[in-house]
Motif scaffolding. Sequence first.
Motif, PDB file in Angstrom:
ATOM      1  N   THR A   1      -0.646   7.448 -65.312  1.00 31.48           N
ATOM      2  CA  THR A   1      -1.528   7.555 -63.642  1.00 31.48           C
ATOM      3  C   THR A   1      -0.390   6.480 -62.722  1.00 31.48           C
ATOM      4  O   THR A   1       0.235   7.007 -61.489  1.00 31.48           O
ATOM      5  CB  THR A   1      -2.388   7.254 -63.945  1.00 31.48           C
ATOM      6  OG1 THR A   1      -2.929   8.215 -64.776  1.00 31.48           O
ATOM      7  CG2 THR A   1      -3.454   7.667 -62.688  1.00 31.48           C
TER       8      THR A   1
ATOM      9  N   ASN B   1       2.527   7.138 -61.908  1.00 27.90           N
ATOM     10  CA  ASN B   1       2.638   8.147 -60.160  1.00 27.90           C
ATOM     11  C   ASN B   1       3.585   6.946 -59.062  1.00 27.90           C
ATOM     12  O   ASN B   1       3.550   7.230 -58.400  1.00 27.90           O
ATOM     13  CB  ASN B   1       1.862   8.519 -60.549  1.00 27.90           C
ATOM     14  CG  ASN B   1       1.727  10.085 -61.760  1.00 27.90           C
ATOM     15  OD1 ASN B   1       3.368   9.187 -62.615  1.00 27.90           O
ATOM     16  ND2 ASN B   1       0.887  10.512 -62.722  1.00 27.90           N
ATOM     17  N   SER B   2       1.901   6.471 -59.241  1.00 26.19           N
ATOM     18  CA  SER B   2       1.397   5.494 -57.279  1.00 26.19           C
ATOM     19  C   SER B   2       2.918   4.831 -57.663  1.00 26.19           C
ATOM     20  O   SER B   2       3.669   4.420 -56.115  1.00 26.19           O
ATOM     21  CB  SER B   2       0.098   4.739 -57.745  1.00 26.19           C
ATOM     22  OG  SER B   2      -1.415   5.433 -58.353  1.00 26.19           O
TER      23      SER B   2
ATOM     24  N   ILE C   1       6.027   4.967 -59.051  1.00 23.75           N
ATOM     25  CA  ILE C   1       7.159   5.511 -58.151  1.00 23.75           C
ATOM     26  C   ILE C   1       6.758   6.577 -57.259  1.00 23.75           C
ATOM     27  O   ILE C   1       7.765   6.134 -55.843  1.00 23.75           O
ATOM     28  CB  ILE C   1       8.108   6.919 -59.620  1.00 23.75           C
ATOM     29  CG1 ILE C   1       7.927   5.215 -60.337  1.00 23.75           C
ATOM     30  CG2 ILE C   1       8.650   7.524 -58.779  1.00 23.75           C
ATOM     31  CD1 ILE C   1       7.911   6.563 -62.013  1.00 23.75           C
ATOM     32  N   GLY C   2       5.505   6.568 -56.646  1.00 22.28           N
ATOM     33  CA  GLY C   2       5.523   7.720 -55.469  1.00 22.28           C
ATOM     34  C   GLY C   2       5.910   6.798 -54.168  1.00 22.28           C
ATOM     35  O   GLY C   2       6.597   7.262 -53.475  1.00 22.28           O
ATOM     36  N   PHE C   3       5.308   6.179 -54.318  1.00 18.73           N
ATOM     37  CA  PHE C   3       5.262   5.608 -52.992  1.00 18.73           C
ATOM     38  C   PHE C   3       6.292   4.580 -52.687  1.00 18.73           C
ATOM     39  O   PHE C   3       6.721   4.127 -51.691  1.00 18.73           O
ATOM     40  CB  PHE C   3       3.521   3.931 -53.369  1.00 18.73           C
ATOM     41  CG  PHE C   3       2.277   4.418 -52.568  1.00 18.73           C
ATOM     42  CD1 PHE C   3       1.436   5.637 -53.824  1.00 18.73           C
ATOM     43  CD2 PHE C   3       2.375   5.371 -51.235  1.00 18.73           C
ATOM     44  CE1 PHE C   3       0.418   6.026 -54.236  1.00 18.73           C
ATOM     45  CE2 PHE C   3       0.396   5.518 -51.196  1.00 18.73           C
ATOM     46  CZ  PHE C   3       0.010   6.194 -51.713  1.00 18.73           C
TER      47      PHE C   3
ATOM     48  N   SER D   1       9.038   5.288 -53.278  1.00 16.00           N
ATOM     49  CA  SER D   1      10.113   6.117 -52.784  1.00 16.00           C
ATOM     50  C   SER D   1       9.892   6.357 -51.483  1.00 16.00           C
ATOM     51  O   SER D   1      10.452   6.683 -51.030  1.00 16.00           O
ATOM     52  CB  SER D   1       9.582   7.947 -54.214  1.00 16.00           C
ATOM     53  OG  SER D   1       9.990   7.584 -55.140  1.00 16.00           O
ATOM     54  N   MET D   2       8.527   7.178 -51.319  1.00 12.96           N
ATOM     55  CA  MET D   2       8.530   7.169 -49.879  1.00 12.96           C
ATOM     56  C   MET D   2       8.405   6.012 -49.362  1.00 12.96           C
ATOM     57  O   MET D   2       9.235   6.447 -47.685  1.00 12.96           O
ATOM     58  CB  MET D   2       6.426   7.547 -49.992  1.00 12.96           C
ATOM     59  CG  MET D   2       5.693   8.134 -49.091  1.00 12.96           C
ATOM     60  SD  MET D   2       4.565   8.442 -49.738  1.00 12.96           S
ATOM     61  CE  MET D   2       3.798   7.279 -49.011  1.00 12.96           C
TER      62      MET D   2
ATOM     63  N   GLU E   1      12.104   6.073 -48.483  1.00 11.97           N
ATOM     64  CA  GLU E   1      12.441   7.270 -47.694  1.00 11.97           C
ATOM     65  C   GLU E   1      11.943   6.733 -46.055  1.00 11.97           C
ATOM     66  O   GLU E   1      12.009   8.020 -45.585  1.00 11.97           O
ATOM     67  CB  GLU E   1      11.799   8.521 -48.337  1.00 11.97           C
ATOM     68  CG  GLU E   1      13.107   8.938 -49.436  1.00 11.97           C
ATOM     69  CD  GLU E   1      12.585  10.371 -49.876  1.00 11.97           C
ATOM     70  OE1 GLU E   1      12.686  11.448 -49.440  1.00 11.97           O
ATOM     71  OE2 GLU E   1      13.469  10.188 -51.188  1.00 11.97           O
TER      72      GLU E   1
ATOM     73  N   TYR F   1       9.189   6.478 -45.030  1.00 13.21           N
ATOM     74  CA  TYR F   1       7.961   7.006 -44.721  1.00 13.21           C
ATOM     75  C   TYR F   1       6.954   6.457 -43.965  1.00 13.21           C
ATOM     76  O   TYR F   1       6.204   6.896 -43.291  1.00 13.21           O
ATOM     77  CB  TYR F   1       6.960   8.423 -46.181  1.00 13.21           C
ATOM     78  CG  TYR F   1       7.792   9.296 -45.987  1.00 13.21           C
ATOM     79  CD1 TYR F   1       8.732   9.015 -46.864  1.00 13.21           C
ATOM     80  CD2 TYR F   1       6.785  10.283 -46.018  1.00 13.21           C
ATOM     81  CE1 TYR F   1       8.889  11.138 -47.134  1.00 13.21           C
ATOM     82  CE2 TYR F   1       7.013  11.571 -45.778  1.00 13.21           C
ATOM     83  CZ  TYR F   1       8.925  11.903 -46.521  1.00 13.21           C
ATOM     84  OH  TYR F   1       9.391  12.987 -47.121  1.00 13.21           O
TER      85      TYR F   1
END
Lengths: 1183, 119
Positions: free
Chosen positions: A969, A972-973, A975-977, A979-980, A983, A985
Amino acid sequence: MNEHIDDKNSKAVLDRITIICTLLTILISAIILAGWLFNFFDLTRSNPIYKPTSPGSALSLIVSGCALLVYFYLPVNHPARKLAKVGVCLVLAFDLIILVEFITGRGFDIERSFFPLPETVNDIIGRMSPISGISFVISGFAVLLLLFSPGGKQRTKSMAANLASVSLYIGIIVFIGYLYGTPFFGGTIIPTSFSTSIIIIIFSTGIITAAGMEYLPLRLFIGDSVRAKLMRSFIPVMIAYIVLEGILEVVFFPYSNENVLESSIIMIFFFIFGVIVTSRIAQTVGGDVDRKNLIQRERAACALRESESKFRAIFETVPEGLGLIRLKDDLLIEANTGILQMFGYAKDELIGKNIREQNIWFDPDDKNEMLEQLHSSNFAHSMEVKYRKKNGEISIGTYSAAKLLINNEPHLIISTRDISQRKRVEEMLRQSEEKYRVLIENIQDGIFIIQNAKMKFVNEGFARITGYSIEEIIGNDFSYLIAPQDRELVADRYTRRLRGEKVPADYEFRLMRKDGTILTVDMNVGVFTYLGSIASIGILKDITQRKRVEEALHASEEKFSKAFYSSPQSISITTLNDGRIIEMNDSITKSLGYSREEAIGHTTVELGIWITPEDRIRFVDSFKKKGYVRNMELDLRAKNGNILSMLLSGELIEITGKACMLSTFFNITEHKRAEKEKEVAIINAQNEKNKSEAIIAALGDGIIIQDTNYIITYQNKLQTEIYGEHAGEHCYKVYENRDSICEDCPVEKTFQDGKIHRIERCVQKSGKVLYYELISSPLRDSSGKIIAGVKMVRNITERKHSEEKLRESEQFLESVFESIQDGIGIIDLEMNIIKVNKTAECWYPHAVPLIGKKCYEAYHNRKERCEFCPALETFRTGNSAHEIVPKHGPGGIEVGWLEIYSYPLRDTIGQMKGVIEYVRDITQSRLAEAKRAQLIESEHKALVEVEASRKIDRMKSMFIASTSHELRTPLNSVIGFSSMLLEGYSGQLTPEQKGQIEIVHSSGKHLLTLINDIIDISKIEAGNIKIEVSEFKLGPIVEEAVSMLRVSLYEKNLDLKVNLQDIVMKSDRRRLFQCIVNLISNAIKYTEKGSVEITVKVINNKVNISVADTGIGIKTEDIPKLFVPFVRLQTNLTYKTAGTGLGLYLVKKIAKDFLGGDVEIKSEFGKGSTFTLFVPVDLEGKV
Amino acid sequence: MKILVVEDEPNNMILMKIILKKHGHEPIEAFTGAQGLEKASDSNPDIVLMDLRLPDMEGFEVTRRIREIRSDTPIIAVTSYSMDDVREEITKGGFSGLIQKPIDPGTLMDEIMKILRLE
């Protein structure tokens, strides 16, 4: 009772008073009236001063008085009463009218109309005073009431008395008034005259007393009570005092008017007061005294009653008859139950009656005698008198009487008792005494009583026996009566007996008569109480004659007895009914063996002399029938148990009254035995003969008897039947068709040696082969010489066949026995080995030969029996037994185990002859067993371990499951963030930021990979992964893997070559994919430049997927390390690349466990490596 | 586009919202299955992004329910499970697409685009 009498007296007194008063009233009134009528005025008053009684008053009084008289004397129904009532009513009316006239002042003056006055007389004087009038009315009513009262009711009487008393008071007041000088109401009212007042008083008193005792105030005066007495004395005194005082006043102070009224009132007052006081005093004091008297009287009465009842009780209950007779008229005043019972009368029949009339005395003289005695002494004592009972029975009683005075009259008190019973008893006693006396006097024997060593009494008999007279004997001692030689004995016994010691009561001694002759006497003596003290009483019998007879008898008995005992003949005397032995002579004691002491007194049955009780019964019966027994043969048992044959004869004799048998015995035992033996011998011989005949007849074999010349003398039935009659012919001729003796003839041999010989012959008969057995035995005469040969011919064909069969089966059994793999052994009862089979022998080669040895010796090398031996059990119980015993090798060492079954070996009659043991070598199987057991145990252990580890694995997977999600869990944050951010964002990043965030990103990815790998491994380790077999094409998987990693390829600028041989596979798609991806990823990771080539080939149903790279390569020695988890080879790329060290380990594991294949490496350090994955095409087909 | 995001992890929610917003979509947030259902019926989203692990209900369950009321709204599954594992369930469960966590923005948008293009 006193009250009663008192009342009577009082009543009498009252009556007297009533009469007097009434008569007085009438008289005085009549005189007055006469005076008025005849103008004799002096008669009309008592005192010239005072006013006279008016005629009206006189009339009233007369009538009332007469009425009262009538009431008093005449009964209720008498017609005169009616008249009286009328008269009183009229008078009442008269008086009332006068009163009314006076009160109202009007009227026709009724008085005057009745009694006109001469002019000379003052009107007032001749007029009735209203006061008198009132008084008359009242008293008139009183009389009326009395007259009207039905049956003299108390209330009416009381009411009348009350009314009369009012009138009385009026009279008294007036009278007192006169006494004190001033008549009341003098002046305006016409006063009552003095005389009238007196008459009123008298009349009223008369009425009151007429009322009787019912008038309570009257009661105060009546009676003997102290109270009444006081009243009677006080009141008159009081009155007398008043009167006296008045008179004195009048006399000494006439007409002293001043205080007359006051003083009169005072006097009246005093009078009244005095009366009240005195009456009260009288009542209280008198009452007290009366009460005391009453109580005392009552107590006395009570005490009297008590004592009376006591005496009455005594009187009644005394057993004697008591009676009280009044002498003057012979009246029985009192009699108690005793007397009544004695005489048989009832109470009322006797008490109060004249006893003379009752005819009690049987003999009038008795009475006279009694009376005489009484006269002389006032006391008659215990006379016996006959009397007659009510039922006529004459009885005897004792009388005692005494005179006494009651109420001054002579009475007789008698005490009597019926003694008829006593008399009867006395009579009986006398009679019985008489009897005894007669007996004693007439008895032949002497009877004596000795007390204090003196002869107190002897009878005629005694005197006769002793030769002395009774007078000579009595009072003297007794020793001289006894013969000198016995004196001491008798005297001693006498003294001892008196002391209470046990001495013979009945014994003989010699008596000396007066004339000196000696007699033998038999004395029976005892002690008793005679006249209050101890004495001896006895009876003496002259037995001299008897003695003589006895001696003669004794002598003859001796003679007889000698004859009896010494007779050579056995004689016995026994009682008839029960066979009790009375006598036995010597001869019979010898034969039977019992001594005389042993036998005499016992019954023959008891001693066991009779063999059976029936014998005796038979004997006795025939005895009873005929009266004698002659030569009866009977067996008797001697003491030692021997049976003796006896010839019994018996005669009936009588001994001392009892029926007995005199029996003689003749011992015929020997004789019998000889006879018997002869008989037996004959029978035996006969039996033998019969036996042999029977045997011969019964034999199933043929018998030929041939003599010494071989001539057939006898053939038995069977032989004859089969072969025909051949007696007289030569045996060899008949049977063998020979002319000479057969070579093997057994008879010949028998003739030679006298023994039994046996041969077998084989005969052919009509195609069949028959076997015969010939047995010959010698026949001897009585001297033992052989006179013939007995040949038994037996067809043994059957037997032969059976024997053959038996042999065959024996052989069969033998072979079976030998061939059995297990051991069989037979031992006898002594545990000797009888038989063993080969197998058993093989086991104990060291102990061969086994047969004959003891089993424990041979098998177990022991000196004694083995406890565990089942054979022992079988011997003991007779049943089969089963044991596992150790197998011993040479030297007795244990080499294994044997299982033994032992069975009893029985002979034809079921007796155990030995034991057959069936033995199996279980050594091997035991070992196997042991191993198996071990195996099971270890298996069990393993299972336990497996279970434990499984548990751990389960825990692991649970752990994994729970942590994996948790771990992922946050990642996820990350990697996700990252990535964001990368990129853009959240805006443009500076290169620095970008670089740093990239690091974050890649770290995150690395971590994710690591986590995934670890989870994968854990899952695989935990066995938690299922192999999911599916059909799929290999190509697309490779494509997918490649496309996944294309980016990295691109980044690293590597070439990719894919040589695909597509194939349909049946395997775990996911896992395969995983491996391929891993390999390719690795290839890419460790290649800096060059290419990665993926080749797919199918060889032998296996897919070879090779991933070749041109990377850094691996040293040969490092290859093994590749597949070790968490180990990464140290290369210069290690730092650069992110690796977990798990990848290849996983690939290998998956390849092996899930895909059924393997991974291989070929590498050249520095040049490159080729990883090949071998996977069966069909995962399931492999198996 | 209105895109309903059903996700219990707040961080993930933030991430997805940023991505969507960046691309001009309107994210609607729902943190539980129940909320998701509610929002699905109320707001009528164009696409639903469904996290398969939800506190109150399984994502599959929520999806099923949404399908009852909105049968044609595309629902994309978002999950940490590997694709291979859940591929079958996804197709069975009525999902229109699948995105794996950790969420890569590009992948997310690609998937959404794919869906939209299909429409």
